[in-house]
Motif scaffolding. Sequence first.
Motif, PDB file in Angstrom:
ATOM      1  N   UNK A 162     -26.148  91.500  72.971  1.00  0.00           N
ATOM      2  CA  UNK A 162     -26.436  90.958  74.293  1.00  0.00           C
ATOM      3  C   UNK A 162     -27.047  89.556  74.210  1.00  0.00           C
ATOM      4  N   UNK A 163     -27.573  89.185  73.049  1.00  0.00           N
ATOM      5  CA  UNK A 163     -28.104  87.826  72.892  1.00  0.00           C
ATOM      6  C   UNK A 163     -26.970  86.799  72.920  1.00  0.00           C
ATOM      7  N   UNK A 164     -25.773  87.218  72.539  1.00  0.00           N
ATOM      8  CA  UNK A 164     -24.659  86.273  72.487  1.00  0.00           C
ATOM      9  C   UNK A 164     -24.845  85.279  71.355  1.00  0.00           C
ATOM     10  N   UNK A 165     -24.101  84.178  71.429  1.00  0.00           N
ATOM     11  CA  UNK A 165     -24.269  83.103  70.451  1.00  0.00           C
ATOM     12  C   UNK A 165     -24.056  83.548  69.021  1.00  0.00           C
ATOM     13  N   UNK A 166     -24.874  83.005  68.111  1.00  0.00           N
ATOM     14  CA  UNK A 166     -24.697  83.288  66.688  1.00  0.00           C
ATOM     15  C   UNK A 166     -24.941  84.765  66.379  1.00  0.00           C
ATOM     16  N   UNK A 167     -25.878  85.375  67.135  1.00  0.00           N
ATOM     17  CA  UNK A 167     -26.176  86.790  66.883  1.00  0.00           C
ATOM     18  C   UNK A 167     -24.932  87.642  67.130  1.00  0.00           C
ATOM     19  N   UNK A 168     -24.275  87.417  68.253  1.00  0.00           N
ATOM     20  CA  UNK A 168     -23.058  88.184  68.564  1.00  0.00           C
ATOM     21  C   UNK A 168     -21.952  87.870  67.566  1.00  0.00           C
ATOM     22  N   UNK A 169     -21.871  86.598  67.201  1.00  0.00           N
ATOM     23  CA  UNK A 169     -20.850  86.180  66.222  1.00  0.00           C
ATOM     24  C   UNK A 169     -21.035  86.935  64.905  1.00  0.00           C
ATOM     25  N   UNK A 170     -22.264  86.984  64.449  1.00  0.00           N
ATOM     26  CA  UNK A 170     -22.529  87.654  63.171  1.00  0.00           C
ATOM     27  C   UNK A 170     -22.306  89.166  63.287  1.00  0.00           C
ATOM     28  N   UNK A 171     -22.691  89.716  64.431  1.00  0.00           N
ATOM     29  CA  UNK A 171     -22.467  91.151  64.637  1.00  0.00           C
ATOM     30  C   UNK A 171     -20.970  91.451  64.642  1.00  0.00           C
ATOM     31  N   UNK A 172     -20.221  90.593  65.309  1.00  0.00           N
ATOM     32  CA  UNK A 172     -18.771  90.767  65.366  1.00  0.00           C
ATOM     33  C   UNK A 172     -18.172  90.684  63.963  1.00  0.00           C
ATOM     34  N   UNK A 173     -18.689  89.745  63.179  1.00  0.00           N
ATOM     35  CA  UNK A 173     -18.168  89.568  61.819  1.00  0.00           C
ATOM     36  C   UNK A 173     -18.490  90.775  60.942  1.00  0.00           C
ATOM     37  N   UNK A 174     -19.555  91.515  61.300  1.00  0.00           N
ATOM     38  CA  UNK A 174     -19.947  92.672  60.478  1.00  0.00           C
ATOM     39  C   UNK A 174     -19.043  93.882  60.711  1.00  0.00           C
TER      40      UNK A 174
END
Lengths: 264, 196
Positions: free
Chosen positions: A158-170
């Motif tokens: 829900x933070x979006x940005x780099x946090x979501x990007x990294x979560x997506x990459x995981x």
Amino acid sequence: MPAKLEQELTPAVRTALVDFVRQLADDELTLGHRDSEWLGLAPDVEEDVAFSSIAQDEIGHAVYYYEILQDLGEGHPDELAFDRPPSARRNALLLERSNGDWAYTILRHFVYDVWDAVRLQALTRSSVPALAQGAAKMLREERYHRMHMEMWVRSLGQAGGEALQRLTAAVQPVWADLPDLFDFGPHADTLVSSGILPEPPAALVDAWAQQVRPVLEAAGLPWPGLPARGAHTAGGRRGVHTPGLEELLTTMGSVHRLDPAARW
Amino acid sequence: MEPMIRADQTTMTPDEAVAGPDRLTKCDAAAGADGAVTCDRAAADELRERVLAVLDEVKDPEIPAVSVRELGMVYRVETTAHHAHVQLLPTFVGCPALDLIRAAARRRLAEAGIRAEVEFVLSEPWTPDRITPEGIEKLRQFGIAPPVRPGAPSLVPPCPYCGAEGGEIENLFGPTPCRAIFYCRRCRQPFEGFKP
């Protein structure tokens, strides 16, 4: 556990039980060690505390399982934890991977915690009293790990940005290891027919998906679906591991090997 | 090394279960020379009371304000006239204090001249419901909020200092496995509480 029980076990059931308890123990020990590696490196001091506490729980659970193995004549818990080569380990590959970034750590832990909860829930009805009693207790403790990881999955997404990007990459690397996590090894049928695991693996996988999917979606991740069910010939449950486990065991056992006979 | 936690091989009869786990007495059933079975229940009862009194002096080293009995860790005490069998429940399976608690219980029982076995079992899961009213009050005075009741709408207990409700979870994990860190909005400071 039980000399009493052991007399009732046929050789095939005994073999299956030993193999399965190794899976349970090695999962908890391996992840517990990975958790401990965050000490001093976690994003904030609260997470240092949380991951240290979680590591302590996981390793405590591993000890409980190793003591079951000890009762089955499989050796001393310290030897089981420190002295077995990778080929004798039965943990899932997912848990031996190096920690990677925070998002990978969180997502891996979350999917494992849900899997562990589903597995423990089934084990509360196990034909093996030590497993049933242990599961009832550990389920209560693992609940907090899972709540914590779920909070983090939602927050990162829900933070979006780099946090979501990294979560997506995981997601991709975690999902690639799911078939191995869901494998119960070469004795799966015996585990179910003997009531050691009173629930077929496929039902556990469905229960897992039902609980994981809504959290991922709330985090803004598309549901990747369940991995295809295939036949296993290798992987963690069959003693075929990655170099990551070798590295982990070398680190984990370094103090033990200085003086294996030391009393702590 | 002996196992930290033993699987319970004994099965309680319904009568025993009703009688309450830490209220059991078993009589000596020793056959005398004439074949008669003797049963000194009064002596066994008396020993059981002494054991419970000793366990009231055994503290959790991480929460020295309360005894293991007040924490509800005493699951069962079986006594004969000359021997006691004490079963304790771990608050958390991986709690590093278990070894110390078991050693302290054995030492104090031995000091009291009581022959006793002490072991941890998982015959039923320890839950915070087992903490006695005295234990709850001592925890609160020590600055640790007692756990919320099962099924409570919030996991956050009232602040042990000011009693305010509606605090926040600061960290589900705290200084020991059984404790969490909460935050009181009225006091504007964190407090510790038992995990629910």
